[in-house]
Design a protein around this motif. Sequence first.
Motif, mmCIF file in Angstrom:
data_model
loop_
_atom_site.group_PDB
_atom_site.id
_atom_site.type_symbol
_atom_site.label_atom_id
_atom_site.label_comp_id
_atom_site.label_asym_id
_atom_site.label_seq_id
_atom_site.Cartn_x
_atom_site.Cartn_y
_atom_site.Cartn_z
ATOM 1 N N MET A 142 0.565 -4.986 -15.086
ATOM 2 C CA MET A 142 1.663 -4.036 -15.074
ATOM 3 C C MET A 142 1.869 -3.504 -13.668
ATOM 4 O O MET A 142 1.265 -3.974 -12.718
ATOM 5 C CB MET A 142 1.394 -2.908 -16.058
ATOM 6 N N ALA A 143 2.723 -2.513 -13.499
ATOM 7 C CA ALA A 143 3.128 -2.054 -12.177
ATOM 8 C C ALA A 143 2.000 -1.442 -11.379
ATOM 9 O O ALA A 143 2.059 -1.404 -10.151
ATOM 10 C CB ALA A 143 4.272 -1.036 -12.325
ATOM 11 N N LEU A 144 0.971 -0.927 -12.035
ATOM 12 C CA LEU A 144 -0.149 -0.359 -11.293
ATOM 13 C C LEU A 144 -0.766 -1.421 -10.386
ATOM 14 O O LEU A 144 -1.014 -2.546 -10.817
ATOM 15 C CB LEU A 144 -1.210 0.182 -12.249
ATOM 16 N N PRO A 145 -1.006 -1.074 -9.125
ATOM 17 C CA PRO A 145 -1.557 -2.069 -8.190
ATOM 18 C C PRO A 145 -3.046 -2.281 -8.413
ATOM 19 O O PRO A 145 -3.693 -1.535 -9.143
ATOM 20 C CB PRO A 145 -1.310 -1.402 -6.833
ATOM 21 N N HIS A 146 -3.576 -3.312 -7.801
ATOM 22 C CA HIS A 146 -5.023 -3.499 -7.807
ATOM 23 C C HIS A 146 -5.456 -3.975 -6.432
ATOM 24 O O HIS A 146 -4.688 -4.611 -5.704
ATOM 25 C CB HIS A 146 -5.470 -4.479 -8.893
ATOM 26 N N GLU A 147 -6.672 -3.651 -6.071
ATOM 27 C CA GLU A 147 -7.190 -4.017 -4.768
ATOM 28 C C GLU A 147 -8.175 -5.172 -4.889
ATOM 29 O O GLU A 147 -8.880 -5.300 -5.882
ATOM 30 C CB GLU A 147 -7.895 -2.822 -4.118
ATOM 31 N N GLY A 148 -8.202 -6.009 -3.862
ATOM 32 C CA GLY A 148 -9.163 -7.101 -3.829
ATOM 33 C C GLY A 148 -8.699 -8.313 -4.612
ATOM 34 O O GLY A 148 -7.640 -8.323 -5.239
ATOM 35 N N ILE A 186 -12.018 8.714 -9.368
ATOM 36 C CA ILE A 186 -11.372 7.720 -8.517
ATOM 37 C C ILE A 186 -10.441 8.432 -7.542
ATOM 38 O O ILE A 186 -9.537 9.154 -7.963
ATOM 39 C CB ILE A 186 -10.576 6.701 -9.358
ATOM 40 N N PRO A 187 -10.631 8.284 -6.252
ATOM 41 C CA PRO A 187 -9.793 8.975 -5.269
ATOM 42 C C PRO A 187 -8.311 8.624 -5.409
ATOM 43 O O PRO A 187 -7.956 7.466 -5.602
ATOM 44 C CB PRO A 187 -10.349 8.477 -3.922
ATOM 45 N N ASP A 188 -7.464 9.653 -5.346
ATOM 46 C CA ASP A 188 -6.008 9.484 -5.341
ATOM 47 C C ASP A 188 -5.472 8.793 -6.595
ATOM 48 O O ASP A 188 -4.410 8.154 -6.557
ATOM 49 C CB ASP A 188 -5.559 8.695 -4.108
ATOM 50 N N ALA A 189 -6.166 8.911 -7.706
ATOM 51 C CA ALA A 189 -5.724 8.232 -8.934
ATOM 52 C C ALA A 189 -4.339 8.703 -9.365
ATOM 53 O O ALA A 189 -3.491 7.886 -9.742
ATOM 54 C CB ALA A 189 -6.736 8.464 -10.052
ATOM 55 N N ASP A 190 -4.090 10.010 -9.317
ATOM 56 C CA ASP A 190 -2.780 10.531 -9.719
ATOM 57 C C ASP A 190 -1.689 10.071 -8.758
ATOM 58 O O ASP A 190 -0.563 9.774 -9.169
ATOM 59 C CB ASP A 190 -2.808 12.059 -9.782
ATOM 60 N N LYS A 191 -2.008 10.020 -7.489
ATOM 61 C CA LYS A 191 -1.043 9.555 -6.485
ATOM 62 C C LYS A 191 -0.692 8.085 -6.719
ATOM 63 O O LYS A 191 0.468 7.677 -6.603
ATOM 64 C CB LYS A 191 -1.628 9.744 -5.082
ATOM 65 N N VAL A 211 4.783 4.392 -10.899
ATOM 66 C CA VAL A 211 5.951 4.723 -11.726
ATOM 67 C C VAL A 211 7.230 4.659 -10.891
ATOM 68 O O VAL A 211 8.271 4.172 -11.348
ATOM 69 C CB VAL A 211 5.796 6.117 -12.362
ATOM 70 N N GLU A 212 7.146 5.147 -9.671
ATOM 71 C CA GLU A 212 8.327 5.175 -8.806
ATOM 72 C C GLU A 212 8.791 3.776 -8.424
ATOM 73 O O GLU A 212 9.973 3.456 -8.495
ATOM 74 C CB GLU A 212 8.026 5.982 -7.547
#
Length: 230
Positions: free
Chosen positions: A1-7, A76-81, A87-88
């Motif tokens: 989904m739109a949420l990013p992932h790292e690595g 998790i750092p900056d999870a809300d951000k 969403v944006e």
Amino acid sequence: MALPHEGVHLYIDPINGFMSLPSGGPTVFVDQDGRRFVNENAKKYNLLYQRMAMQSVKNAYEVFNQDIYDRITAGIPDADKILAQAVETNEGDSLYKEDSLEDLAKHFDLPKDVLTKTLNDYNKFARQGKDEEFAKDSDNLIPMEEGPYYIARLDPSNLIGVGGIGSNRKFEAIDPDFNTIPGLYVAGMDSTMQYRNVYTITLGGSACAHNVNSGRHAAMNAKDYIASLE
């Protein structure tokens, strides 16, 4: 989904990984009709059980509210951000935020009365500590009675390729009608009838064992086939 992932490995991403938000737990999974279709905590037994359940529906979506998200991403750092940014940007039109369930339903054309009833029933189960539909463990039954609410499209994913070339017990290749193709043998991960619909991750090392066993027996059976032609 739109949420990013790292690595490289989505599996271990702390927010959008296979073991985090998309894996269910205290969230709610609904189908194209706005109804639950599985115990969202099926990952407790086998992560791929959720994938199998998704094969029975046309579309799958995940519903959660801010409280659930905060619980899952605690620490998790900056999870809300990260969520706000997702969403944006809304990559793939797959993640939406609303203050009410009725407004949430419109984004994927879900029947708002059905989705609302689904969540109301779920909240009742959570308050009483007993899931009357899918027997989810009580520690993952958390009511979602306050917004903001989120809905995300769930796209099926696997840790391993499934399907592959069809084969029988002798590791002879077969056609779609299960007819043997004489003299053609398959082995290893190409002969994945063992994993035709789901990878059995509850049996560690099964893929390696299958590779060794199928290679050995495919060679033995091919030798017998050649000998029968002489």
